[in-house]
Scaffold this active site. Structure first.
Site, PDB file in Angstrom:
ATOM      1  N   GLY A   1       0.811  -1.209   0.000  1.00 10.31           N
ATOM      2  CA  GLY A   1       0.000   0.000   0.000  1.00 10.31           C
ATOM      3  C   GLY A   1       0.848   1.264   0.000  1.00 10.31           C
ATOM      4  O   GLY A   1       0.664   2.144  -0.834  1.00 10.31           O
ATOM      5  N   ALA A   2       1.774   1.340   0.935  1.00 12.99           N
ATOM      6  CA  ALA A   2       2.564   2.550   1.083  1.00 12.99           C
ATOM      7  C   ALA A   2       3.707   2.286   2.044  1.00 12.99           C
ATOM      8  O   ALA A   2       3.758   1.231   2.676  1.00 12.99           O
ATOM      9  CB  ALA A   2       1.696   3.685   1.623  1.00 12.99           C
ATOM     10  N   MET A   3       4.614   3.282   2.151  1.00 14.74           N
ATOM     11  CA  MET A   3       5.784   3.093   3.000  1.00 14.74           C
ATOM     12  C   MET A   3       6.137   4.408   3.699  1.00 14.74           C
ATOM     13  O   MET A   3       6.213   5.461   3.068  1.00 14.74           O
ATOM     14  CB  MET A   3       6.958   2.599   2.131  1.00 14.74           C
ATOM     15  N   GLU A   4       6.390   4.268   4.999  1.00 18.95           N
ATOM     16  CA  GLU A   4       6.507   5.425   5.884  1.00 18.95           C
ATOM     17  C   GLU A   4       7.905   6.029   5.972  1.00 18.95           C
ATOM     18  O   GLU A   4       8.249   6.627   7.001  1.00 18.95           O
ATOM     19  CB  GLU A   4       6.058   5.010   7.288  1.00 18.95           C
ATOM     20  N   ASN A   5       8.736   5.932   4.926  1.00 15.07           N
ATOM     21  CA  ASN A   5      10.078   6.506   4.966  1.00 15.07           C
ATOM     22  C   ASN A   5      10.066   7.898   5.598  1.00 15.07           C
ATOM     23  O   ASN A   5       9.204   8.715   5.298  1.00 15.07           O
ATOM     24  CB  ASN A   5      10.628   6.643   3.553  1.00 15.07           C
TER      25      ASN A   5
ATOM     26  N   HIS B   1      -2.176   6.324   8.458  1.00 20.28           N
ATOM     27  CA  HIS B   1      -1.305   5.249   8.973  1.00 20.28           C
ATOM     28  C   HIS B   1       0.174   5.591   8.753  1.00 20.28           C
ATOM     29  O   HIS B   1       0.980   5.546   9.682  1.00 20.28           O
ATOM     30  CB  HIS B   1      -1.670   3.935   8.273  1.00 20.28           C
ATOM     31  N   GLU B   2       0.501   5.948   7.529  1.00 19.28           N
ATOM     32  CA  GLU B   2       1.926   6.225   7.243  1.00 19.28           C
ATOM     33  C   GLU B   2       2.376   7.474   7.998  1.00 19.28           C
ATOM     34  O   GLU B   2       3.491   7.523   8.517  1.00 19.28           O
ATOM     35  CB  GLU B   2       2.162   6.392   5.737  1.00 19.28           C
TER      36      GLU B   2
ATOM     37  N   HIS C   1       3.091   6.695  11.596  1.00 18.47           N
ATOM     38  CA  HIS C   1       4.349   5.971  11.796  1.00 18.47           C
ATOM     39  C   HIS C   1       5.485   6.921  12.177  1.00 18.47           C
ATOM     40  O   HIS C   1       6.486   6.484  12.743  1.00 18.47           O
ATOM     41  CB  HIS C   1       4.757   5.233  10.512  1.00 18.47           C
TER      42      HIS C   1
ATOM     43  N   GLU D   1       3.579  -1.784  13.823  1.00 17.61           N
ATOM     44  CA  GLU D   1       2.431  -1.964  12.922  1.00 17.61           C
ATOM     45  C   GLU D   1       1.104  -2.091  13.677  1.00 17.61           C
ATOM     46  O   GLU D   1       0.123  -1.440  13.331  1.00 17.61           O
ATOM     47  CB  GLU D   1       2.658  -3.156  11.990  1.00 17.61           C
TER      48      GLU D   1
HETATM   49  N1  B3K Z   1       5.770  -0.549   6.747  1.00 20.51           N
HETATM   50  C1  B3K Z   1       5.244  -0.742   5.424  1.00 20.51           C
HETATM   51  C2  B3K Z   1       5.185  -2.169   5.015  1.00 20.51           C
HETATM   52  C3  B3K Z   1       6.470  -2.717   4.546  1.00 20.51           C
HETATM   53  C4  B3K Z   1       6.285  -4.093   3.981  1.00 20.51           C
HETATM   54  C5  B3K Z   1       7.573  -4.757   3.665  1.00 20.51           C
HETATM   55  N2  B3K Z   1       7.384  -6.039   3.041  1.00 20.51           N
HETATM   56  C6  B3K Z   1       3.907  -0.113   5.265  1.00 20.51           C
HETATM   57  C7  B3K Z   1       3.127   0.066   6.508  1.00 20.51           C
HETATM   58  O1  B3K Z   1       2.772  -0.857   7.206  1.00 20.51           O
HETATM   59  O2  B3K Z   1       2.868   1.173   6.866  1.00 20.51           O
HETATM   60 ZN    ZN Z   2       2.475   0.355   8.932  1.00 23.01          ZN
END
Ligand code: B3K
Ligand code: ZN
Length: 882
Positions: A268-272, A304-305, A308, A327
C-alpha cells in the site's frame, strides 16, 4: 533473486552489533542501468565486544566495486565480499573509522521492487524490511540508527526532482547535463526508512502549522496531469497531522513532509522518514473514478503512514520480531483516527468484518503465528493481518483494560521514555504497567500465543434469587509449534439488557473482576454471578468486539432480536443480526449440500426489514446490517469439510428469499438513498450510497431481468454506484447482453485510467462459478493486462484466488493448478508478490476432501519446483507441514 538458504532467524538469538554506526553519507549517481552508489559509513567498535571481531555487512545480489578504509584502499586479504555479505577484518579496536563502499546497481532490471528501482521513468526505493542491502553493503537491521546525508546526482532534464529523507540542504548544477541535491535527516533512523526518489513529477503543495507554530511544507508528487486527483489525499494528510497532535500530543518534526505516488508498488505505502512512497491507488481519487471505499482507504493509509512518524520512526523496532510494536500500534491509531472522522460504530463493524475475514482464517490455518513471532525464514512473509490487525486489537485491549486516561498516560510514558530508540514489545507493555500499577504479565500472552481464543458461555436467570449466573470457558486452539496454551486475559465488555431495554446495574458481582462495563476473563473456567437483577435480562457480551475471540453463546432468536433492537452499542446490535443470519445461512448451506432447498427464517426477514426502514439509524449502519455474512464467513462458521458451491447457492437463495418477500420495500429504499447535488466523499453521503447499493443487490437477487441494474449502470454519476452496478451485472446476469455492453462501455470509457481498469479486471475475476477460470485466462491475454504491475496482477489473479470462492475452488482443482503456475512464473520476477498470492490457499485444509486433495497436489507442485525464492518456499512449506 535470493533463493532459499533454509536459514531460520530466532528471536532468542538477538545480539546487538559489534560495531556502532555513527554517520552515513551516501552519494548516488543515478543511471537507469548503472547507478553508482558510494556509501561512507563511520563506525566504532562497541565497548566490551571482541577487539578482533570483523565488521560484517549485509548485501543482497551486490557486486563490490571499491572499498576504502579511512580513504585507503584495502588489501585483498583483509576483506571477503560475496553478493550477500561483506566482511572486513583488522579494524581499529576503539577509535572510529570510515569505510567507503562503492557498488553499481541496475534499477531498470529490478523487478522485485525492493531496493532502488525504476517505475515509469521514476527512480524510487523500497527498503523495508531488507531492501537497503540491495543498494549497498550495510548493517541492514532496525536497531542500527544513524544520521544520514544523501547526495543525488542525475540527469537534469529527465530528473528535475531529486528527493530524499529529512530537510533539503541545497543543490546546484553538475556538469553540462546533470544536477545534484543534498538532503540531511537530523533524526537517527534505521536503513529500512531510507528513501530516494528522482524523476519528473507534478506536485500538489500546501502547508501545515504545527501546535507549536512551526510551518511545515507539504508536498504530494504525482504523475503530471494527475495533480487534481491528489487533493483528497492532501486533505486527509492535514487532518491526520492535526488529529495526532490533539489525540496523542504528537507534533511533526521536519520542515517538510513529502509523499510520492508510484504505480508499481508491492504494497500500500511506506513510511520513509519525511518521504513516504505510496502505491498511487492510495493517493489518487476523484468522484468519477474512485469509490467511497477508495476514499476511505486513502484517508486511512495516509493517516497510517503519517502516524508511523512517531510509532515506527521516532521509536522503532529492535528487531523484526517486534514488528507489531510499530504496525499493530499504528493500525490501532489509524483505526481510531477513522473512527473519529467517520461513524465510530460503522468503522468498528468494518474492522471486525475484516479481522474475521482475513485474520481469523490465518490464525486457524497452517500459517498461524503469534502477534510477535519467535522465528522466521523470510520477514516479508510476516507483514500479516495477525501482526497488523490482531496487533491492533491487542493494543485496543490494553486501552479497554486500563481505560482511556491510563492508556493515554502509558502512551505518553512510551513516547517520553523511548524516543530515539529501537525497542521491544516488553518495554511498550511496561509503560502501561507503570502508568497503571497493574500487572500485564498474563495479558502479554496475547503477543506470544497464536490462535483465536474460543470463549464458550452459558447463562441462567434465577427469578427467585434475582441472580443472573454466567458460566464462561476459554480455549485457545493448538497452532503450528504451539500445542498447549495458557489461559489469556480476555476483557469482555458487557451489558445486561432488561426487558424494557434498560441496562441492569447489579448490586454485586462474584466470580470475576468487573471494571466499569468490562468483565475480566482470566481463568480457563469462570462462573460469574450478578446479584440484584430484578427481571430476566439478555446478556450482550463482547460489546464493541472488546476482545478478538470467537464467542459461542447459544441464544434464542428472540433474545438476539432484543439485543438487535435495544442495545445502546451499535456494534452489538449488528453482531446480533449477524448471529441470526449466520445460523440461518449455515443451516441453509447444510441443506443445500444434502440436496434440500434452502430456507430463510421469517424472524430474519422481519428484523432486516425493520432495520432497513428505521430512519433513526444512519444509512451506513443499515447497510452493514443488511450485508449478510459473506461466503467465507459461512465457510469459517461451518469449519472443516466445507463445500464452496453449497455455501454460494445457499447464500444466494437466502438473499433471494429476503428480497422476494417484499421487493417494493427495496425499491423505495433504493430511491430514497439517491444522493443529489455535487458528489461528496463524506461518511454520511457514502453511507447513503452503501445502502442504495445494498438495496440494488437484493433486487438483483429477486429479479430475473437485468433491466433495473442496467439502468443503474447507465444512470450512475459516481464510481461507487457505477462499479457496483457493473459488478451486479457481471455476477448476477453473466450472460445478458446488457452485461457485455456494460463491460465494453466501462472499458472504453476508462481505458486510460489504470486504477479503474483494475476494477474492471477484478469485477470479472470475482464472478462466481466454473466459468470464472476460462474468463480469467482470457483476461490474462487482454492487451490491458500487465504482468509487471503488481496492482494489475492482484486485480486479476489476486481477486480470483482471494475473492472468488466458487470459481477458484472448482471441484476439479483447475483453479489451484492455474494459481500454482502463476505463482511459479511470478516468483522469478517478484517473490513478495508471489508469496502473498499464495497465501490465498491458507485454508486449503478445511475444504471438503476432493478439493483439499487437489489443493495439496498444487502446493506440492510448487514445493517441488527448483529455484524457489525464500518467500515462496517458506509459505509453501509451512502450508504443507501443518
Ligand atoms: N511498513 C510498510 C510495510 C512494509 C512491507 C515490507 N514487506 C507499510 C506500513 O505498514 O505502513
Ligand atoms: Zn504500517
Amino acid at each position: 533473486m535470493r533463493t532459499d538458504t533454509g536459514q531460520v532467524i530466532r528471536l532468542a538469538d538477538y545480539q546487538p552489533t559489534d560495531f556502532v554506526l555513527e554517520r552515513v553519507d551516501l552519494t548516488f549517481e543515478l543511471d537507469p542501468t548503472e547507478t553508482k552508489v558510494e556509501a561512507r559509513l563511520i563506525f566504532h567498535r562497541r565497548e566490551g565486544t571482541d577487539p578482533a571481531a570483523p565488521l560484517v555487512l549485509d548485501g543482497d545480489s551486490l557486486a563490490l566495486q571499491g572499498l576504502l578504509i579511512d580513504q585507503i584502499e584495502l588489501d585483498a586479504e583483509r576483506y571477503t565480499a560475496t553478493p550477500d555479505r561483506l566482511e572486513v577484518r583488522g579494524l581499529p579496536a576503539a577509535e572510529p573509522f570510515e569505510i567507503c563502499v562503492t557498488t553499481i546497481i541496475n534499477p531498470e532490471a529490478n523487478t522485485q521492487l525492493m531496493g532502488l528501482y525504476r517505475t515509469n521513468g521514476i527512480y524510487c526505493t523500497q527498503c523495508e524490511a531488507e531492501g537497503f542491502r540491495r543498494i549497498t553493503y550495510f548493517p541492514d537491521r532496525p536497531d542500527v540508527l544513524a544520521l544520514y546525508t544523501v547526495n543525488i546526482i542525475a540527469d537534469k532534464q529527465a530528473n528535475p526532482l531529486l528527493l530524499s529523507n529529512g530537510n533539503f540542504l541545497g543543490g546546484a548544477g553538475f556538469g553540462p547535463d546533470k544536477h545534484f541535491a543534498a538532503w540531511f535527516d537530523p533524526h537517527p533512523k534505521p536503513s529500512y526508512l531510507f528513501a530516494l526518489v528522482a524523476g519528473d513529477l507534478g506536485v500538489v503543495e500546501d502547508t501545515f502549522t504545527t501546535m507549536t507554530g512551526r510551518e511545515v511544507a507539504l508536498k504530494i508528487y504525482v504523475e503530471h496531469g494527475k495533480e487534481p486527483r491528489a487533493a483528497y489525499a492532501m486533505d486527509a494528510l492535514k487532518r491526520s497531522m492535526k488529529w495526532d497532535e490533539e489525540r496523542f500530543g504528537r507534533e511533526y518534526d521536519l520542515d517538510i513532509f513529502m509523499i510520492v505516488a508510484v504505480s508499481d508498488f508491492n504494497m500500500g505505502a511506506m513510511e520513509n522518514k519525511g518521504l513516504n512512497v505510496f502505491n498511487d491507488k492510495y493517493i489518487l481519487a476523484d468522484p468519477e473514478t474512485a469509490t467511497d471505499a477508495d476514499y476511505a482507504n486513502i484517508e486511512a493509509i495516509i493517516a497510517h503512514e503519517y502516524f508511523h512518524n512517531w510509532t515506527g520512526n521516532r521509536i522503532t523496532c529492535r528487531d523484526w520480531f517486534q514488528l507489531c510494536l510499530k504496525e499493530g500500534l499504528t493500525v490501532y491509531r489509524d483505526h481510531e483516527f477513522s473512527a473519529d472522522q467517520r461513524s465510530r460504530a460503522v468503522k468498528r463493524i468494518a474492522e471486525v468484518r475484516h479481522l474475521r475475514a482475513e485474520q481469523f482464517p490465518e490464525d486457524a490455518g497452517p500459517l498461524a503465528h503469534p502477534v510477535r513471532p519467535t522465528t522466521y525464514r523470510e520477514i516479508n512473509n510476516f507483514y500479516t493481518t495477525t501482526v497488523y490487525e490482531k496487533g491492533s486489537e491487542v493494543t485496543r485491549m490494553i486501552s479497554t483494560i486500563l481505560g482511556p486516561d491510563l492508556f493515554k498516560k502509558g502512551m505518553d510514558i512510551y513516547f517520553d521514555r523511548h524516543d530515539g530508540e529501537a525497542t521491544t514489545v516488553e518495554t511498550f507493555v511496561k509503560c502501561f504497567e507503570d502508568a497503571s500499577g497493574r500487572d500485564l504479565g498474563q495479558f502479554s500472552l496475547w503477543y506470544n500465543q497464536a490462535g483465536t481464543p474460543l470463549v464458550t458461555a452459558s447463562a441462567e436467570y434465577d427469578a427467585a434469587r434475582k441472580t443472573f449466573s454466567l458460566s464462561l470457558e476459554q480455549m485457545i486452539p493448538a497452532t503450528p509449534g504451539q500445542p498447549n496454551k495458557s489461559p489469556a486475559h480476555i476483557p469482555l465488555k458487557f451489558a445486561l439488557i432488561l426487558p424494557n431495554g434498560g441496562i441492569a446495574e447489579p448490586s454485586k458481582v462474584t466470580g470475576a473482576t468487573v471494571t466499569d462495563d468490562v468483565l475480566h476473563l482470566v481463568k480457563r473456567k469462570q462462573k460469574v454471578v450478578f446479584s440484584g437483577i430484578s427481571a430476566r435480562p439478555v446478556l450482550s457480551l463482547n460489546r464493541g468486539f472488546s476482545a478478538p475471540v470467537n464467542l459461542h453463546f447459544p441464544m434464542p432468536v428472540p433474545d438476539l432480536i432484543h439485543i438487535a433492537r435495544h442495545d445502546t452499542d451499535l456494534f452489538a446490535r449488528w453482531q446480533a443480526i449477524t448471529d441470526i443470519a449466520l445460523s440461518i445461512l449455515t443451516a441453509a448451506a447444510r441443506d443445500v449440500r444434502a440436496g434440500q432447498p434452502a430456507s430463510c427464517d421469517p424472524a430474519l426477514i422481519d428484523t432486516l426489514y425493520a432495520i432497513a426502514s428505521d430512519d433513526t439509524l444512519e444509512p451506513a449502519f443499515r447497510a452493514q446490517a443488511l450485508l449478510l455474512p459473506t461466503e467465507s464467513d459461512i465457510a469459517r462458521e461451518l469449519g472443516a469439510d466445507n463445500d464452496p458451491d453449497a455455501i454460494h447457492a445457499a447464500r444466494v437463495a437466502v438473499i433471494a428469499a429476503i428480497a422476494s418477500h417484499d421487493p417494493a420495500r427495496f425499491v423505495s429504499l433504493y430511491e430514497a438513498m439517491e444522493t443529489s447535488g455535487a458528489f461528496s466523499p463524506d461518511a454520511a453521503s457514502a453511507g447513503k450510497r452503501a445502502l442504495r447499493n445494498c438495496a440494488l443487490t437484493y433486487l438483483a437477487h429477486a429479479e430475473a431481468s437485468p433491466q433495473r441494474v442496467a439502468a443503474a449502470f447507465a444512470g450512475a454519476n459516481n464510481m461507487t454506484e457505477l462499479a457496483h452496478a457493473l459488478s451486479l451485472l457481471v455476477h448476477a446476469y453473466p450472460d445478458a447482453d446488457e452485461t457485455r455492453q456494460a463491460l465494453e462501455t466501462f472499458k472504453d470509457r476508462f481505458q486510460d485510467n489504470a486504477l479503474v481498469i483494475d476494477k474492471w479486471f477484478s469485477i470479472q475475476a470475482t464472478a462466481p462459478g466454473d466459468a470464472a477460470l476460462s474468463r480469467v485466462k482470457a483476461l490474462k491475454a487482454d492487451p490491458l493486462f500487465n504482468a509487471g504491475n503488481p496492482n494489475r496482477v492482484r486485480s486479476l489473479i489476486g481477486s480470483f484466488a482471494f475473492g472468488n470462492p466458487t470459481g477458484f475452488n472448482r471441484k476439479d482443482g483447475a483453479g489451484y493448478d492455474f494459481l500454482a503456475s502463476e505463482i511459479l512464473a511470478i516468483d522469478g520476477k517478484n517473490p513478495q508478490l508471489a508469496s502473498r498470492l499464495l497465501t490465498s490457499m491458507r485454508s486449503w485444509q478445511s475444504l471438503e476432501a476432493t478439493r483439499s486433495a487437489h489443493a495439496r497436489a498444487a502446493l506440492e507442485r510448487i514445493e517441488a519446483a527448483s529455484g524457489l525464492s525464500t518467500d515462496v518456499r517458506d509459505i509453501v512449506e509451512r502450508m504443507l507441514k501443518a
